[in-house]
Design a protein around this motif. Structure first.
Motif, PDB file in Angstrom:
ATOM      1  N   TRP A 248      13.332  27.567 -17.228  1.00  0.00           N
ATOM      2  CA  TRP A 248      13.332  28.707 -16.306  1.00  0.00           C
ATOM      3  C   TRP A 248      13.672  30.013 -17.004  1.00  0.00           C
ATOM      4  O   TRP A 248      13.258  31.087 -16.548  1.00  0.00           O
ATOM      5  CB  TRP A 248      14.271  28.438 -15.138  1.00  0.00           C
ATOM      6  N   SER A 249      14.409  29.941 -18.104  1.00  0.00           N
ATOM      7  CA  SER A 249      14.608  31.142 -18.904  1.00  0.00           C
ATOM      8  C   SER A 249      13.276  31.637 -19.461  1.00  0.00           C
ATOM      9  O   SER A 249      12.991  32.839 -19.446  1.00  0.00           O
ATOM     10  CB  SER A 249      15.585  30.849 -20.054  1.00  0.00           C
TER      11      SER A 249
ATOM     12  N   THR B 235      11.829  34.063  -9.911  1.00  0.00           N
ATOM     13  CA  THR B 235      12.082  33.563 -11.266  1.00  0.00           C
ATOM     14  C   THR B 235      13.471  33.966 -11.745  1.00  0.00           C
ATOM     15  O   THR B 235      14.106  33.224 -12.500  1.00  0.00           O
ATOM     16  CB  THR B 235      11.020  34.076 -12.249  1.00  0.00           C
ATOM     17  N   GLU B 236      13.948  35.119 -11.308  1.00  0.00           N
ATOM     18  CA  GLU B 236      15.294  35.551 -11.681  1.00  0.00           C
ATOM     19  C   GLU B 236      16.336  34.585 -11.129  1.00  0.00           C
ATOM     20  O   GLU B 236      17.239  34.135 -11.852  1.00  0.00           O
ATOM     21  CB  GLU B 236      15.551  36.955 -11.147  1.00  0.00           C
TER      22      GLU B 236
ATOM     23  N   ASP C 200      16.256  31.201 -12.867  1.00  0.00           N
ATOM     24  CA  ASP C 200      16.863  31.304 -14.207  1.00  0.00           C
ATOM     25  C   ASP C 200      18.385  31.313 -14.103  1.00  0.00           C
ATOM     26  O   ASP C 200      19.079  30.533 -14.769  1.00  0.00           O
ATOM     27  CB  ASP C 200      16.359  32.571 -14.898  1.00  0.00           C
TER      28      ASP C 200
ATOM     29  N   ASP D 124       9.561  38.785 -14.753  1.00  0.00           N
ATOM     30  CA  ASP D 124      10.798  39.063 -14.041  1.00  0.00           C
ATOM     31  C   ASP D 124      10.466  39.356 -12.583  1.00  0.00           C
ATOM     32  O   ASP D 124      10.111  40.474 -12.222  1.00  0.00           O
ATOM     33  CB  ASP D 124      11.511  40.250 -14.690  1.00  0.00           C
TER      34      ASP D 124
ATOM     35  N   PHE E  42      11.317  33.165 -16.560  1.00  0.00           N
ATOM     36  CA  PHE E  42      11.872  34.451 -16.150  1.00  0.00           C
ATOM     37  C   PHE E  42      11.522  35.555 -17.140  1.00  0.00           C
ATOM     38  O   PHE E  42      11.174  36.675 -16.735  1.00  0.00           O
ATOM     39  CB  PHE E  42      13.389  34.327 -16.015  1.00  0.00           C
TER      40      PHE E  42
END
Length: 344
Positions: free
Chosen positions: A151-152, A163-164, A167, A159, A155
């Protein structure tokens, strides 16, 4: 060749040029004016909207997003030419995108971290004996960490609000689970097989403590996610403090493991006296120092080199070898003779 949008933005900047840069990034009149004109000419009105490349469509860029990107870099170009400071936009430095990825260096380094945890899981699976009471906890930690780095990567590719949160919540899960298994390991709350491991304590009371500790951690994570989800605006300060406190608790416990026996509150192995301190006992303290040094990179924020590498991406780069180092320690600790019956 410059895109049509780039030419529009550059033309507008000639009109809006000003010697003052009091506003920061997206709040500056220069930026908002550029984006407004770009959108009116390329995203709406009588002219047909610009067809975005497939890579941008797949990563969910819109025409409006593309206008912001083009204006941001047009303004940054002018700032560099005139020796003015580079501004941040929406809380981020201007980065050159690659195949739709907003921060390609952070994406690549996040993938490196994912690979480090995959390698760690393989080491645990191959080298830690089957039936070891901590093996399943360590393997689950590897999977939780892999999920966080997936997920990093997502993201840093795009952004977006969803997704933020994925993450940040995945990272919190990994940090909290690290503290969870650390308490189980260092205070010997794991289920003990009396036929294979030395344990002078009856398991009943520790089973109750383990259940309570599991419930506490689960409730802490659910409360953390609920609080950040239900708020009208994401509380970045609280999120940072939560992760910092949990991470510091994790590191402090492992530093206790590393301390000389006369100073430590930790009995490293139930099968050995408190004075037993194997050669690898110093590694958790080294790990704590390395993670602190890597995290300190976040304090030295600077405009990205070549609009590619910034302090945050360097932090991601630094954590990959640290993860490999940590898995090597976990394997060494799990394979130590202190886990076995003294009669064996």
């Amino acid at each position: 060749m410059p895109s049509k949008c780039t030419l529009i933005c550059s033309a507008l900047l000639l009109v809006l040029a000003s010697s003052a840069y009091a506003s920061s990034g997206d709040r500056a009149d220069e930026f908002t004016g550029c984006v407004s004109l770009c959108q009116s000419r390329t995203c709406e009105g009588g002219l047909p909207a610009i067809s975005l490349p497939l890579a941008l469509q797949l990563t969910r860029w819109t025409c409006a997003d593309n206008c912001k990107y083009e204006c941001m870099h047009a303004i940054t170009d002018r700032a560099i030419q005139h020796g003015a400071p580079v501004e941040q936009y929406y809380g981020k430095w201007p980065f050159w995108r690659l195949a739709g990825m907003q921060e390609p260096a952070s994406v690549f380094f996040s993938i490196l971290n994912f690979a480090a945890h995959v390698s760690g899981a393989r080491k645990l699976q191959a080298r830690v004996p089957e039936g070891h009471p901590m093996k399943r906890y360590y393997l689950f930690f590897a999977f939780v960490s892999m999920n966080a780095w997936v997920w990093s990567s997502v993201f840093h590719t795009r952004d977006l609000p969803t997704t933020e949160k994925l993450d940040y919540f995945s990272a919190a899960a990994a940090i909290l689970y690290a503290l969870y298994y650390t308490v189980i390991r260092l205070f010997h709350l794991y289920p003990v097989d009396q036929h294979r491991l030395t344990a002078g304590h009856r398991p009943s009371s520790k089973s109750t403590i383990l259940v309570a500790w599991t419930v506490i951690c689960a409730c802490a994570f659910l409360s953390h996610v609920s609080y950040l989800t239900l708020l009208p605006r994401f509380d970045y300060t609280y999120n940072m403090v939560f992760n910092l406190i949990v991470g510091l608790a994790h590191n402090l416990l492992w530093i206790c493991y590393s301390l000389p026996s006369r100073l430590s509150i930790i009995r490293r192995y139930l099968g050995r006296p408190r004075s037993y301190r194997p050669a690898h006992a110093a590694k958790p303290a080294i790990f704590a120092l390395l993670t602190t040094a890597a995290t300190a990179l976040e304090l030295f924020d600077f405009p990205p080199w070549g609009r590619i590498i910034d302090a945050h991406s360097l932090w991601h780069l630094a954590t990959a070898p640290i993860a490999i180092f940590w898995y090597d320690f976990l394997v060494q600790d799990a394979c130590d003779e202190g886990w076995r019956f003294s009669k064996m």
